[in-house]
Design an enzyme around this catalytic site. Structure first.
Site, PDB file in Angstrom:
ATOM      1  CG  HIS A  64       3.830  16.962  23.933  1.00  0.00           C
ATOM      2  ND1 HIS A  64       3.734  17.227  22.579  1.00  0.00           N
ATOM      3  CD2 HIS A  64       3.811  18.165  24.554  1.00  0.00           C
ATOM      4  CE1 HIS A  64       3.685  18.534  22.385  1.00  0.00           C
ATOM      5  NE2 HIS A  64       3.709  19.128  23.567  1.00  0.00           N
ATOM      6  CE  LYS A  82       4.131 -10.538 -14.760  1.00  0.00           C
ATOM      7  NZ  LYS A  82       4.796 -11.834 -14.558  1.00  0.00           N
ATOM      8  CB  THR A 142     -18.343 -17.123 -10.395  1.00  0.00           C
ATOM      9  OG1 THR A 142     -18.110 -16.142  -9.372  1.00  0.00           O
ATOM     10  CG2 THR A 142     -17.227 -17.064 -11.415  1.00  0.00           C
TER      11      THR A 142
END
Length: 531
Positions: free
Chosen positions: A283, A142, A39
């Site tokens: 820490h 899918k 496209t």
């Protein structure tokens, strides 16, 4: 269907906004005998390169229109992606309606995230919301039993490699992994769009909230070796750990990244156009913070504030790292150094410590830039705005008989920036632009005040000082003193001034204790809890 179930690749649809590598990959597909549908600008680029490609409109028999908004949203495109090759009814429908199989989809989405990051106008951002791309990606994913879905060039490379191994076909395992990646990509894309809309509307609690990120690094493990972990970046462009380039050292760990972020965020509170600032974190809590006229001196002061904790810590700064400072850094074991940049001489010095991780972020985080923070809880997410608030000198309220001196005010403002980044309950003592003692993460404010003093006393013993540096210091508390005992602990430690939010029902009791001790105290009207 077995893991090695092969599906041939005979036709591909390519429509990409990012055309890097397009020609090379398009040519490889064509050479492999794959028919290419395309496209717009992608089609023109392929044809200009002499690669045979067919306009999708020839398949759909419907022209591209509405400035490209409408081109692939058509049954002959989606049917080609969704049609089940082993389903007789699907095959009959495709034959009846002239729907060709599409075996490979290569689509990368309109650059919505990039447009937002560049500060695009509202209309430009909306125009860069891709519709056809996500629809095709989801359809192809899918139907991954037959279709390969690619959202970036690396995916196409993987398909080409598999085709080379399997005579023009791909295995199910590859198509499954591509499908999983594709759904995550469209989810992250939609998350970026929905969050942008929420921000545009000023909605801090939309009915649905989604967050997504792109894998930056797979980590060896999480906080502990038995936990899996990975680092993902989000569309946010704020300078910091996500924008950092690691220029040397071992691979970063989960804890390295978390601590480096904590250190650099605190360093970002200090304007780089002002004095150099150095932060040392252990820490996730700062153990030494200092500002000074030179970066090396700031580091020396920050290190001296708690040399025991600094061992194996993370060092962050708000200025370009220079050789002098680097020379000080390498004198002890340090895990990570984070800076906006470093000069060549500094990097040469650091290279002598090959395991030292060095991160250059390309800039400082803006402490005023809004954003969202997330934290997981069982079955949900807690979401809040980043704490960008910071009180100004003219907003402080003097509540004691004695007002702070100019020197005390400078240290109070310094300590207030630091305490904002200490885990609550938090107390910070500071003197002469350096932390003197930090009490963090305690279940009572009194214990936080006492812990800060004990750490200051341990530091004094380490240095063989006559007294801890809390003598003559100022004290910052991230939330109000609920009782006078915390204020009294600060007075006993030698603090001469205190900054705290105020707002306790016992404020008068605390103010009375400050006056009795000769302490100057200011209220901010703002707290900085950090959990």
């Amino acid at each position: 269907m077995s893991d090695l179930a092969l599906a041939p690749v005979r036709r591909a649809l390519i429509s990409v906004s990012d055309k890097s590598g397009l020609i090379e990959r398009g040519r490889q597909l064509a050479d492999a005998g794959v028919e290419i549908l395309s496209t717009g600008g992608t089609l023109r680029a392929l044809k200009d390169a002499g690669i045979p490609a067919k306009d999708v409109s020839e398949v759909t028999e419907f022209p591209e229109m509405m400035d490209g908004r409408l081109k692939t949203l058509h049954p002959r495109v989606h049917g080609g992606l969704l049609g089940r090759r082993d389903n007789a009814e699907d095959r009959a429908s495709m034959s009846e309606h002239g729907i060709p199989n599409i075996d490979l989809l290569y689509v990368n989405l309109y650059p919505f995230e990039e447009t937002v990051a560049k500060g695009g106008e509202y209309a430009d951002c909306v125009e860069n919301i891709d519709i056809g791309g996500p629809a095709m990606i989801r359809a192809a994913a899918k139907n991954h039993a037959w279709v390969n879905v690619c959202t970036d060039g690396a995916d196409v490379d993987a398909v080409l490699a598999a085709m080379g191994e399997h005579e023009g076909a791909t295995p199910l395992s590859l198509r499954q992994s591509l499908a999983a990646k594709s759904y995550a990509r469209t989810a992250a894309y939609d998350a970026a769009i929905s969050n942008w809309f929420a921000d545009q509307l000023g909605n801090g609690a939309p009915a649905w909230r989604a967050f997504g990120g792109q894998l930056a690094q797979a980590l060896r493990y999480g906080e502990n070796p038995h936990q899996k972990a990975a680092f993902y970046t989000t569309p946010e462009t704020r300078k910091g750990i996500a924008t950092a380039k690691q220029v040397q050292g071992k691979a970063l760990s989960y804890n390295n990244l978390a601590d480096a972020d904590a250190a650099f965020e605190l360093a970002g509170e200090f304007d780089p156009s002002d004095k150099p600032a150095v932060v040392i974190v252990k820490h996730a809590n700062p153990c030494g913070v200092a500002v000074h006229d030179s970066l090396a001196a700031a580091y020396e002061k920050a290190f001296a504030a708690d040399p025991i904790s600094a061992f194996g810590g993370i060092v962050a700064m708000n200025k370009t790292l220079d050789a002098e400072t680097a020379g000080e850094l390498v004198k002890i074991f340090t895990e990570v150094v984070v800076a906006p940049d470093a000069d060549e001489d500094a990097l040469a010095v650091l290279s002598g410590k090959s395991n030292l991780r060095v991160l250059l972020t390309g800039g400082m985080p803006d402490p005023n830039q809004a954003g969202w923070l997330t934290k997981t809880v069982a079955g949900g997410l807690l979401v809040q705005e980043r704490d960008t608030a910071m009180i100004g000198l003219d907003e402080l309220k003097v509540v004691t008989e004695r007002a702070p001196t100019e020197a005390e005010l400078a240290d109070l403002m310094f300590a207030w920036k630091v305490v904002k980044h200490v885990k609550s309950n938090a107390i910070v003592y500071a003197r002469n632009g350096s932390t003197a003692g930090i009490g963090m993460g305690q279940t009572s404010r009194l214990e936080a005040a006492r812990l800060a003093v004990r750490k200051a006393e341990a530091t004094a013993q380490e240095h063989k000082w006559d007294a801890p540096r809390t003598e003559g210091s100022v004290c910052a508390s991230d939330a109000f003193f609920p009782f006078a005992d915390g204020l009294n602990a600060a007075a006993e430690a030698g603090a001469t001034a205190v900054i705290q939010p105020g707002g306790s029902i016992r404020d008068e009791e605390v103010i009375e204790a400050a006056n009795k001790a000769g302490i100057a105290m200011v209220f901010t009207g703002m707290r900085h809890f950090r959990h």
